[in-house]
Design an enzyme around this catalytic site. Structure first.
Site, PDB file in Angstrom:
ATOM      1  N   GLU A 263       0.832  -1.216   0.000  1.00  0.00           N
ATOM      2  CA  GLU A 263       0.000   0.000   0.000  1.00  0.00           C
ATOM      3  C   GLU A 263       0.866   1.266   0.000  1.00  0.00           C
ATOM      4  O   GLU A 263       0.366   2.367  -0.189  1.00  0.00           O
ATOM      5  CB  GLU A 263      -0.987  -0.002   1.180  1.00  0.00           C
ATOM      6  CG  GLU A 263      -0.408  -0.242   2.550  1.00  0.00           C
ATOM      7  CD  GLU A 263      -0.253  -1.737   2.917  1.00  0.00           C
ATOM      8  OE1 GLU A 263       0.265  -2.512   2.075  1.00  0.00           O
ATOM      9  OE2 GLU A 263      -0.619  -2.100   4.047  1.00  0.00           O
TER      10      GLU A 263
ATOM     11  N   SER B 221       8.124  -9.397   4.880  1.00  0.00           N
ATOM     12  CA  SER B 221       8.853  -9.682   6.123  1.00  0.00           C
ATOM     13  C   SER B 221       8.534 -11.101   6.609  1.00  0.00           C
ATOM     14  O   SER B 221       7.503 -11.680   6.242  1.00  0.00           O
ATOM     15  CB  SER B 221       8.510  -8.635   7.171  1.00  0.00           C
ATOM     16  OG  SER B 221       7.116  -8.517   7.277  1.00  0.00           O
TER      17      SER B 221
ATOM     18  N   CYS C 214      16.401  -6.646   0.173  1.00  0.00           N
ATOM     19  CA  CYS C 214      16.532  -7.927   0.872  1.00  0.00           C
ATOM     20  C   CYS C 214      17.877  -8.570   0.570  1.00  0.00           C
ATOM     21  O   CYS C 214      18.277  -9.508   1.231  1.00  0.00           O
ATOM     22  CB  CYS C 214      15.411  -8.861   0.475  1.00  0.00           C
ATOM     23  SG  CYS C 214      15.522  -9.316  -1.243  1.00  0.00           S
TER      24      CYS C 214
ATOM     25  N   GLU D 153      16.582  -7.922  11.433  1.00  0.00           N
ATOM     26  CA  GLU D 153      16.756  -7.128  10.211  1.00  0.00           C
ATOM     27  C   GLU D 153      16.483  -5.655  10.538  1.00  0.00           C
ATOM     28  O   GLU D 153      15.453  -5.334  11.122  1.00  0.00           O
ATOM     29  CB  GLU D 153      15.757  -7.627   9.160  1.00  0.00           C
ATOM     30  CG  GLU D 153      15.843  -6.898   7.852  1.00  0.00           C
ATOM     31  CD  GLU D 153      14.810  -7.420   6.829  1.00  0.00           C
ATOM     32  OE1 GLU D 153      13.634  -7.586   7.182  1.00  0.00           O
ATOM     33  OE2 GLU D 153      15.214  -7.650   5.679  1.00  0.00           O
TER      34      GLU D 153
END
Ligand code: NAD
Length: 498
Positions: free
Chosen positions: A177, A227, A282, A384
């Site tokens: 979004e 994620s 990533c 992360e």
């Protein structure tokens, strides 16, 4: 009032009636530039119906015809490259050249998918038994869906629908979004390329839209990138609903630097892979592991001036090294990880927390940050961060260096820099990580190989694109045939091929 981005269903843009939206920022200025519709259950169901209606015709189109649509789509995306890159950069915050790279890497999967007549061929065995031939075919699954993250709004949707549509499936993309405009534009271009209405749909939305895709029995497969907690949720829930699922999660990629590595080359590579796209990749390199005595000092001496002089600027400027982060809350989260690292005892060598860009004080910028003496037991190392933050973990020897990425919860990518071929070879064989670079900092495999991490970076057993992608988006049917000229006798024993 901000423009509202709706959905793309049945070959056209449709306004949302849900009444729910989420703001789309321009990360460079911090202003809200548009609103993203959040679909109601009924809206998602109408996209599924459109895809279901399109499936019989599209799946029975011959593979050359499907390939021709992909060829045309590639041509149209290339023509629209500048527009797409600007749209992408203005919503995501990555620099324009990096945004072009995002589109280009997706297009490479589309190029791969243009070979679908060859890729989707089955296998044939003549005379597997007396008068018996056996053959197999790869058939599309039906209506399938892809749920994609904010950080590659062009590449990752194309990873998925490029192969899925070429295989004869009809597709629903649920983009992030935060930056939905590029996926919407790609759907328009796919129609222009000649795909029938309903072959590629986009529904914008949040958890409600995703849960509708998971629960609706008409959706046969789900591909997810985002994620890890959500990847795990989608993998488990999708499987519970009887779907085929691949779900890729977060990462914490290490760069191992052996004492014999060319340090100028290491620093050139590391500065781009750690800080490019503000660390929101990533396959970024947020951890450097200098190995052996003195290696860390040699690395730091060359690295520090480079981190201090990173060109941080508006995303649309052609010569910024990196732009802002995607949102204010995300930038604050990254800063909180730096605070945590300091509390854990790491040494702050370069501090990017106070950086502000003149003229863009409300933008979501931060400076490059460098931390030394991170340890495996530190939470800021285990998790992360997804920002322009590089942590150094010193390893005494090669064995310790292999163990660090191997034992980490994430296993997406890893790189080793060395001049020693046998050390690199041993590292590649033993390390417990899905994608390995040898003197290559961001080892994202080319489109005709396959992308996928291990451990909490990847749930499911089939990777993205390459032959594995064709496998994921199709099911195998195996046919055993006999054309007897005489009446056959009955058999009560399982047939064997003597
Ligand atoms: P995210 O997990 O927040 O969102 C990904 C998608 O899931 C979005 O479409 C989002 O709308 C949807 N979503 C969010 N919350 C949900 C919920 N509770 N239930 C169902 N759906 C939900 O990820 P992001 O912030 O957009 O992207 C960054 C993350 O993606 C990072 O962790 C990054 O490492 C990861 N990533 C992984 C890969 C890979 O190939 N392994 C590639 C790119 C990004």
């Amino acid at each position: 009032m901000a423009t509202e981005i709706g959905h793309f269903i049945g070959g056209q843009t449709v306004a949302s009636k849900s009444g729910n939206t989420s703001p789309i920022y321009n990360p460079t200025t911090g202003e809200i530039q548009a609103a993203c519709a959040l679909a109601s259950k009924t809206e998602v169901e109408s996209a599924i119906s459109a895809a279901e209606k399109a499936f019989p015709e599209w799946s029975s189109a011959n593979p050359q015809r499907r390939a021709r649509v992909m060829f045309k789509f590639k041509e149209l995306v290339e023509k629209d490259m500048d527009n797409l890159a600007r749209m992408l950069s203005s919503e995501h915050g990555k620099t324009l050249p990096d945004a072009r790279g995002d589109v280009q890497r997706g297009l490479e999967v589309v190029e791969f998918a243009c070979g679908i007549p060859h890729l989707q061929k089955g296998e044939y065995t003549e005379s597997a038994g007396g008068g018996i031939d056996v053959y197999s075919m790869r058939q599309p699954l039906g209506v399938v869906a892809g749920i994609t993250p904010f950080n590659f709004p062009a590449m990752i949707p194309m990873w998925m629908f490029g192969v899925a549509i070429a295989c004869g499936n009809t597709f629903i993309n649920k983009p992030s979004e935060k930056d939905p405009s590029v996926p919407m534009r790609l759907a328009e271009l796919m129609m222009e390329a000649g795909a029938p209405e309903g072959v590629l749909n986009v529904v914008n939305g949040d958890k409600l839209a995703v849960d509708t895709l998971i629960e609706d029995p008409r959706v046969k497969a789900l591909s997810f990138v985002g994620s890890s907690d959500i990847a795990n949720y989608i993998y488990a829930e999708g499987a519970r609903h009887g779907k085929r699922v691949q779900a890729f999660g977060g990462a914490k990629n290490h760069m191992i630097i052996l004492p014999d590595a060319d340090m100028d080359n290491v620093v050139n590579q590391l500065i781009g892979s750690a800080y490019g796209s503000a660390g929101e990749r990533c396959m970024a390199t947020p951890v450097a592991v200098p190995v052996g005595e003195g290696t860390a000092e040699r690395l730091i001496e060359k690295l520090v001036p480079r981190v201090q002089t990173l060109k941080i600027g508006p995303s649309m400027s052609e010569d910024s090294d990196l732009g802002p982060l995607v949102s204010g809350p995300h930038r604050d989260r990254v800063k909180a990880y730096i605070d945590m690292a300091i509390e854990e005892g790491q040494e702050l060598i370069v501090d990017g927390r106070e950086f502000s860009l003149q003229g863009y004080e409300d933008g979501f910028f931060m400076g490059g940050t460098l931390l030394d003496h991170a340890k495996p037991e530190h939470r800021s190392y285990q998790e992360e961060i997804f920002g322009p933050v590089l942590q150094i973990v010193r390893a005494e020897n090669f064995e310790e260096a292999i163990q660090l990425p191997s034992k980490h919860q994430y296993g997406n990518g890893v790189a080793i820099f060395t001049r020693n071929g046998s050390a690199a070879r041993e590292f590649a064989q033993r390390v417990n990580v899905g994608m390995v670079g040898i003197n290559v900092p961001i080892p994202v495999p080319v489109a005709y190989h396959t992308f996928g991490g291990w451990k909490r970076s990847g749930f499911g057993d089939t990777n993205q694109h390459g032959p594995e992608g064709v496998k994921f988006w199709t099911k195998v049917k195996t046919i055993t045939q006999r054309w007897p000229e005489d009446v056959q006798g009955s058999e009560f024993v399982i047939p064997t091929m003597d």
